[in-house]
Design an enzyme around this catalytic site. Sequence first.
Site, PDB file in Angstrom:
ATOM      1  N   LYS A  34     -86.038-132.317   5.950  1.00 15.24           N
ATOM      2  CA  LYS A  34     -86.133-132.138   7.408  1.00 15.24           C
ATOM      3  C   LYS A  34     -87.451-132.717   7.914  1.00 15.24           C
ATOM      4  CE  LYS A  34     -87.887-127.497   6.605  1.00 15.24           C
ATOM      5  NZ  LYS A  34     -88.332-126.318   7.286  1.00 15.24           N
ATOM      6  N   TYR A 258    -117.215-138.788  21.973  1.00 17.53           N
ATOM      7  CA  TYR A 258    -117.180-137.931  23.166  1.00 17.53           C
ATOM      8  C   TYR A 258    -118.020-136.674  22.966  1.00 17.53           C
ATOM      9  CZ  TYR A 258    -113.085-140.395  25.061  1.00 17.53           C
ATOM     10  OH  TYR A 258    -112.225-141.337  25.581  1.00 17.53           O
TER      11      TYR A 258
HETATM   12  C1  LIG Z   1     -84.449-122.168   4.949  1.00 15.46           C
HETATM   13  C2  LIG Z   1     -85.437-123.016   4.229  1.00 15.46           C
HETATM   14  N1  LIG Z   1     -85.302-123.223   2.910  1.00 15.46           N
HETATM   15  C3  LIG Z   1     -86.166-123.970   2.214  1.00 15.46           C
HETATM   16  C4  LIG Z   1     -87.259-124.577   2.827  1.00 15.46           C
HETATM   17  C5  LIG Z   1     -88.229-125.406   2.010  1.00 15.46           C
HETATM   18  O1  LIG Z   1     -89.476-124.771   1.927  1.00 15.46           O
HETATM   19  P1  LIG Z   1     -90.685-125.411   1.120  1.00 15.46           P
HETATM   20  O2  LIG Z   1     -91.069-126.655   1.840  1.00 15.46           O
HETATM   21  O3  LIG Z   1     -91.735-124.365   1.165  1.00 15.46           O
HETATM   22  O4  LIG Z   1     -90.192-125.702  -0.258  1.00 15.46           O
HETATM   23  C6  LIG Z   1     -87.441-124.391   4.190  1.00 15.46           C
HETATM   24  C7  LIG Z   1     -88.600-125.003   4.853  1.00 15.46           C
HETATM   25  O5  LIG Z   1     -89.329-124.436   5.601  1.00 15.46           O
HETATM   26  C8  LIG Z   1     -86.519-123.592   4.913  1.00 15.46           C
HETATM   27  O6  LIG Z   1     -86.648-123.397   6.232  1.00 15.46           O
END
Ligand SMILES: Cc1ncc(COP(=O)(O)O)c(C=O)c1O
Length: 366
Positions: A34, A258
Amino acid sequence: MLRALARIDDGAIERNCARLAAVAAPAALCAVVKADGYGHGAPEAARAAQAGGATWLAVATAGEAVALRAAGLGGPVLVMGALSPGELTSALRARADVVAWREGFAAALAAHPDRAGARVHVKLDSGMGRLGTRDAAEATAVAEAVAAAPGLELVGAMTHFATADDDPAFAREQLAGFLPWARALADRHPGLLLHAANSAATLGIPESRLDLVRCGIAAYGMDPCGVSPDPHGLEPALELRSYLAAVKRIAPGESAGYGRRFVADSATWIGTVPVGYADGVRRALTNNADLLVVGRRVPLVGTVSMDNVTVDLGPGDPPPVGEPVVLLGRQAGERVLAEEWARRLGTIPYEITCAISARVPREHHR
Ligand SMILES: Cc1ncc(COP(=O)(O)O)c(C=O)c1O
């Protein structure tokens, strides 16, 4: 010479995933890609993860699943987030697995014109307090409704940990709350996949691995606990590079940036590196970071601007304009980790790589 460049080592992602797959086995590895692969580039990260042994991919949104399919990625893709009606349609058309926890959503799925072959995971909220239902009876009702609906396939039962990185005892309590419900469901639906573990749980809580682990941060070579990837055998996959665009001498009492938040107390050379907070170099790194130039650390001095930062190159002969600069990554024997920026900023490494903006081109190599 590019103004700014994020170089992504797809081989590192592949090796990290191979390591996670070996740690998790016999559980399968789901690579979480993601947010454009935590800033690394989703399709490339997904391909590298698959080459390393990930048999599943996960994203947060329907649009991300659509983009993976458009890039030619096959195999199961789980959309973990909540879905509006329009997003549900996109997810189903992308042949993505979806997550359900409300009976109304299960009913919408059962009546959906694109439901044929839809694959569904039911989420119990065992303590994260975000998505999923806290009510095991509701979760069971959703699962049974999905299993009974023509065209729908009940594929998984899942939960998500709130504290696998910093309070494993609470994560174990969550697991203890999840397992009786999930195992009872699996008894009635053989082949159901149980999954709970993120990166921190995969690495630190072996009994949480179940049938499938969902790893994001570790796949990119960052430590879920924000310290160092080394003890986990993980390699950071992302480097952020730029160059010295200007080098100038400043006298005692003169300033850079700045607000004059750096004033030289002795003569020194200031280098200007043309990346700034619009690229993801957060403004709170003002007077609070080191960059690598000619294989050594030089302090970021003065305020981080939108498009530039300044570094103190010291009083000796300065490197020339055009000299490569590493903001994140390695140069000679030195390195700067995303974990270091995260510590300096009071955040987590996830936010560091996700924040590298679209203005920074990604270059993939192995
Ligand atoms: C439902 C869910 N599972 C797994 C993960 C993966 O987590 P991580 O990046 O800590 O391995 C996430 C990421 O936030 C998540 O939202």
